[in-house]
Design an enzyme around this catalytic site. Structure first.
Site, mmCIF file in Angstrom:
data_model
loop_
_atom_site.group_PDB
_atom_site.id
_atom_site.type_symbol
_atom_site.label_atom_id
_atom_site.label_comp_id
_atom_site.label_asym_id
_atom_site.label_seq_id
_atom_site.Cartn_x
_atom_site.Cartn_y
_atom_site.Cartn_z
ATOM 1 N N GLY A 119 0.802 -1.221 0.000
ATOM 2 C CA GLY A 119 0.000 0.000 0.000
ATOM 3 C C GLY A 119 0.833 1.269 0.000
ATOM 4 O O GLY A 119 0.516 2.224 -0.705
ATOM 5 N N MET A 168 4.999 2.995 1.617
ATOM 6 C CA MET A 168 6.260 2.763 2.333
ATOM 7 C C MET A 168 6.774 4.073 2.884
ATOM 8 O O MET A 168 6.844 5.084 2.191
ATOM 9 C CB MET A 168 7.289 2.132 1.395
ATOM 10 C CG MET A 168 8.662 1.929 2.032
ATOM 11 S SD MET A 168 8.569 0.874 3.498
ATOM 12 C CE MET A 168 10.013 1.432 4.408
ATOM 13 N N GLU A 188 1.500 6.453 7.167
ATOM 14 C CA GLU A 188 2.900 6.611 6.771
ATOM 15 C C GLU A 188 3.534 7.838 7.419
ATOM 16 O O GLU A 188 4.711 7.827 7.776
ATOM 17 C CB GLU A 188 3.018 6.691 5.248
ATOM 18 C CG GLU A 188 2.438 5.500 4.512
ATOM 19 C CD GLU A 188 3.026 4.177 4.959
ATOM 20 O OE1 GLU A 188 2.265 3.190 5.061
ATOM 21 O OE2 GLU A 188 4.241 4.122 5.219
#
Length: 989
Positions: free
Chosen positions: A262, A264, A297
């Site tokens: 999805g 990083m 993230e």
């Protein structure tokens, strides 16, 4: 698979070596398979003269020097460079020819078929930095990284830091040279480089330069305003919560092609799955998911990047914290204030599923090597951990929790830390001893089940109330839970919470004296507010209320908890799959949260395909399709519900009439008000038509000519793989197993190949799947091999032969590697569960009616009947007839005569409507006359004309031969319809 690295090796190396800096030079102007990489590493050694190794995965090495002396060529084995005779201070230079990736690991290279542009990006977690440059590739050997990149003149290079010179400086042969200053101390796996002629949008917030990047061919679809809005909201929330300003300078977000996950959390250069650039219309659930990913993230910039785990044992802490923080930020700082509802419905379901597999593990898992962590990005690591952190926040208090987190960041900034360090900080700020909490919640596996137990006196008040806790025999730990118990009553305003009690639960039985003397409500909800991680069960009285009135809840989270409880019951064999399907399709139109709607429809379809008796599967899919057609017809034009219903319908449509409707939508001869059949929807419609044999290769080619993009190529590949012929399946299988597909194309192709509605074409490949496993696991990259096992296992039939084939493979000598063993054992467990649930569903059918029949066919159908001519004071098409009796819904109509083995006055009329035409039929009957129920033939007659469709009614088994009728009294303007029951002739049909 790539060479492994063990925890013991990593610990020994970290004790010996301290890395100061890396200077990495990459030349990206060469061919399309390899690139030049020169790494200069400065490091110290605690014991001069000792030996160690550095990681490098490359097709070849040009030269290696250590402290000015050449290192022998045989020191490099393709994965490691052996280093001996280390000095106190060392300079290692490695000049290598590294390979571009097609699997998303290392430096992935992609050519856009839309315009020929080339893009590349790195993805390095967990153990792939050494695919790009020589490095000590483990999280606790942090260093500073400088980067120089030589690239074509029209490319823009992105790394963790902003470049010294925007757009680089001219170099020989028309190339440009980009130099990036040294980073702060960071781990190898969050370093980053991306390159290509990106489309770029810039902004700024709170002194932080912001950038959004995507391919040129996707620029028209990028919506930077919403992405920037969520980004700004996230920074404001985290700055306030964490007390440390974002530490990595600029913040770029790149949407990259063929990404394997999805997103990083590369420091300062986050990469995202390109699907988050929406080429076609999506529901708000997709936008909510994108926002959650952005915030997840971003949270990693502090938890993971600023402070990093020492080893992958604490991977859960990275991912769980980011999941909790991302959801909390979304709920408090964005328009998706209901995000914890989505978490409960989707994320916790993932956690509970994972926690009941044979591979379940403590949240704080034992990770002996890289191969173990590669398969540990699972529902425990993300969702269960986040649930437990939410429990911890409730336990210590949010302010104490955040104060501890701030102290943890301050103490370990740019360093490494462990769970013990975090718990020590939280103990200091909260004053609580967290050792026992950690033992219970982090060091044991399995999920507990909580259920109420109570007695009620003649006045309807509780005389005793307790919470019962149980655990699976394989993981018997009973934990301490902080929960809320919500009491809900049906009122004129719906099903509303009238009171709530918070309590601590421990052991197998916990009395709740605060509820003694309180009037029994219509529904008791254990774990109201979703404070703990546990499965919940409802008492029979509350279950009837939930099934009949779940749509009357005024808040989304308790409704989500009830839906989650029913899904748990299905998976655990406590509710027949067909009952769940009817429940969902009868009640989904009352659900406002589109995330819950789409999750429920997906689960209902799974229940029909996998958990229902196979003999009912076709009928179940037909029921879902028919119900969705009815929901579609009534859904508001251009609404998210309309789109969700259609997409769900497109995966179950089977009858000639339904397929004709799909074909009409595709070619424009049919339509729905407000619905645009755009690119992605066209592919969804076509794929179902292809898989059912209605369209073929010619139609696929024509659609690809309309969508000549990489996404179009993947969609076309999925469609071709779904062609229901032996030749097409054979050709697809050969393509899937030759190892030449990119990871994105592999996933698309196998999704079409493994069509669950094509068992006669797919299941014969089970022997070939098992035969291919050893070679695939040995030769393919980690991500590709895992995909082959996980997706490939779905081609196997849900039968005892699959279980036996898996057992034989796992028992073979030599035994399969531990990670492969785990994936196969997980697939086996799902098959065993499905077989068990199919037997449960079959038993329910053989009993004439399932135990749920007295609550299932009920309010979802009767209380929300659609009006075509205007009834009950509401306009045509929009209103609902609310059929009531004595303040309750119609399915609770009193039985004055007494039948069905129940005394007069106390029994309830129970009717389960089986078909999607029910709402239209009920309306007709309610305005035309009497519906007569026959317990023998289970047929319906009424005063309506014979041409009208009949309404199937289900009565409990054991009903006496004297029948009864339901009188539907038409409502007058402004009033609700009333349903009463009167005796009927025993000869009625």
């Amino acid at each position: 698979m790539a060479a492994n690295l063990t925890r013991d090796e990593a610990r020994t190396r970290a004790e010996l070596i301290t890395v100061d800096s890396y200077q990495v030079e990459l030349d990206l102007t060469g061919g399309d398979t390899t690139f030049r990489s020169v790494s200069t590493i400065e490091f110290g050694a605690a014991r001069p003269g000792a030996a160690s190794f550095i990681n490098l995965a490359a097709p070849g090495v040009h030269a290696i020097t250590l402290n000015g002396r050449p290192v022998a060529a045989d020191a490099f084995d393709g994965e490691r460079i052996a280093l001996d005779g280390l000095a106190d201070r060392n300079i290692l230079v490695v000049d290598a020819e590294c390979a571009y990736s097609r699997s998303g690991e290392g430096l992935h290279r992609f050519t856009d078929p839309a315009d020929g542009n080339v893009y590349m990006y790195s993805d390095l977690e967990t153990f792939d930095a050494h695919r790009i440059y020589a490095c000590f590739d483990q999280p606790d050997m942090k260093a500073s990284y400088g980067l120089t990149v030589r690239a074509p003149a029209d490319w823009y290079i992105v790394s963790n830091m902003a470049p010294d010179t925007e757009y680089g400086v001219p170099d020989a042969d028309g190339a440009r040279l980009w130099h990036f200053p040294p980073t702060p101390l960071m781990a190898t796996y969050i370093t980053h480089v991306s390159a290509g002629p990106w489309y770029i949008v810039r902004s700024e917030h709170d002194g932080i330069p912001l950038g959004i990047f995507c391919r040129q061919s996707l620029a028209a679809y990028l919506d930077p305003d919403e992405i920037f809005e969520v980004t700004r909201q996230g920074f404001d929330f985290y700055h306030d919560a964490f007390g440390i300003k974002y530490p990595f300078g600029k913040y770029d977000q790149l949407f990259v092609p063929e990404f394997k996950e999805g997103a990083m959390e590369n420091a300062g250069a986050v990469t995202f799955l390109e699907d988050y650039v929406f080429r076609s219309r999506v529901t708000d659930y997709s936008r909510e998911a994108r926002a959650e990913t952005i915030l997840h993230e971003m949270a990693h910039m502090w938890f993971g990047d600023l402070v990093t785990m020492r080893w992958w044992d604490d991977l859960w802490l990275n991912e769980s914290f980011a999941t909790w923080a991302g959801t909390e930020a979304q709920a408090r700082a964005t328009r998706w204030s209901h995000s914890w509802t989505t978490f409960t419905t989707a994320w916790k379901a993932w956690a509970c599923k994972q926690d009941q597999l044979p591979s379940t593990h403590p949240i704080a898992a034992d990770i002996p090597d890289i191969e173990a962590v590669e398969v540990n990005f699972d529902g425990i690591t993300y969702a269960k951990g986040a649930s437990v952190l939410k429990q911890l926040v409730a336990y210590v208090g949010q302010e104490n929790f955040l104060a501890g987190v701030r102290a943890y960041f301050a103490a370990h900034a740019f360093g490494n830390a462990s769970l013990a360090d975090l718990l020590a900080a939280l103990e200091e700020t909260s004053g609580r001893d967290l050792a026992s909490w950690s033992r219970e919640w982090l060091e044991t596996a399995g999920v507990n089940t909580l259920r109420p137990s109570y007695s009620v006196d003649g006045s309807g008040k509780f005389t005793a109330f307790s919470v019962l806790q149980s655990a699976a025999p394989s993981h018997p730990t009973l934990r301490s839970h902080r929960i809320a118990i919500g009491l809900y009553s049906l009122t004129a305003d719906g099903l509303v919470r009238v009171s709530s009690v918070e309590t601590d639960v421990s052991g197998d039985w916990t009395p709740v004296p605060a509820l003694v003397g309180v009037r029994q409500p219509d529904l008791v909800l254990i774990n109201d507010e979703d404070l703990t991680y546990a499965k919940i069960r409802l008492d029979p009285h509350s279950l009837k209320t939930a099934v009949g009135s779940i749509g009357q809840l005024r808040e989304s989270l308790p409704a989500a908890l009830l839906w989650a409880a029913t899904w748990d019951m299905v998976r655990d064999g406590e509710m027949a799959a067909r009952d769940y399907v009817r429940l969902v399709l009868g009640g989904v139109d009352s659900v406002q949260d589109i995330s819950v709607v789409q999750t429920l429809l997906r689960q209902a379809t799974l229940a029909a395909r996998q958990y229902a008796d196979p003999s009912w599967r076709a009928a179940g899919l037909a029921f879902i399709a028919g119900s969705l057609r009815t929901l579609l017809a009534a859904a508001p034009a251009s609404s998210d519900h309309q789109l969700a219903y259609l997409r769900a319908f497109a995966v179950v449509a089977t009858s000639p009439e339904d397929l004709e409707f799909l074909a009409g939508l595709l070619d424009g001869t049919a339509g729905l008000d407000g619905l645009a059949v755009d690119t992605d929807l066209r592919w969804a419609l076509l794929r179902r038509l292809v898989s059912r044999g209605v369209r073929g290769s010619e139609a696929i080619d024509a659609e690809l000519s309309r969508d000549a993009t990489d996404a179009g190529e993947r969609q076309a590949a999925a469609c071709r793989a779904a062609i229901p012929t032996l030749a097409a399946k054979r050709e697809t299988w050969e393509t899937l197993t030759d190892g030449k597909l990119t990871i994105a194309m592999f996933r698309a192709t196998i999704s079409g190949f493994a069509d669950q509605d094509q068992p006669e074409f797919v299941q014969p490949y089970r022997p070939e799947f098992f035969a291919a496993l050893a070679e695939v696991w040995r030769d393919w990259s980690s991500a590709m091999a895992q995909d082959f096992v996980g997706y490939g296992y779905t081609i196997c039939a849900v039968d005892d032969a699959t279980v036996a084939a898996t057992d034989d493979y796992l028992a073979a000598d030599p035994a399969p590697p531990a990670a492969l063993h785990r994936l196969l054992a997980e697939g086996r467990d799902e098959v065993v569960r499905a077989l068990r649930n199919q037997a449960r569903d079959r038993e329910a059918a053989n009993a004439a009616l399932s135990p749920m029949a007295d609550v299932l066919g009920t309010a979802q159908q009767f209380r929300r009947l659609r009006t075509s001519g205007g009834t009950g004071g509401v306009p045509p098409g929009e209103g609902r007839i609310r059929a009531r009796y004595d303040g309750d819904f119609c399915h609770r109509a009193r039985n004055p005569a007494g039948y069905g083995g129940r005394p007069p006055g106390d029994n309830r009329v129970v009717a389960a409507i089986a078909w999607a035409t029910a709402s239209r039929t009920c309306l007709a009957m309610s305005s035309r006359g009497t519906v007569t129920i026959s317990p023998v033939a289970r047929s319906v007659s009424s005063a309506v004309p014979a041409a009208r469709p009949r309404l199937p009614i289900v009565i409990r088994k054991g009903m006496p031969t004297s029948s009864a009728s339901l009188n539907f009294t038409p409502a007058r303007s402004g009033r609700s319809s009333m349903i009463t029951s009167t005796p009927a002739s025993s000869s009625a049909r």
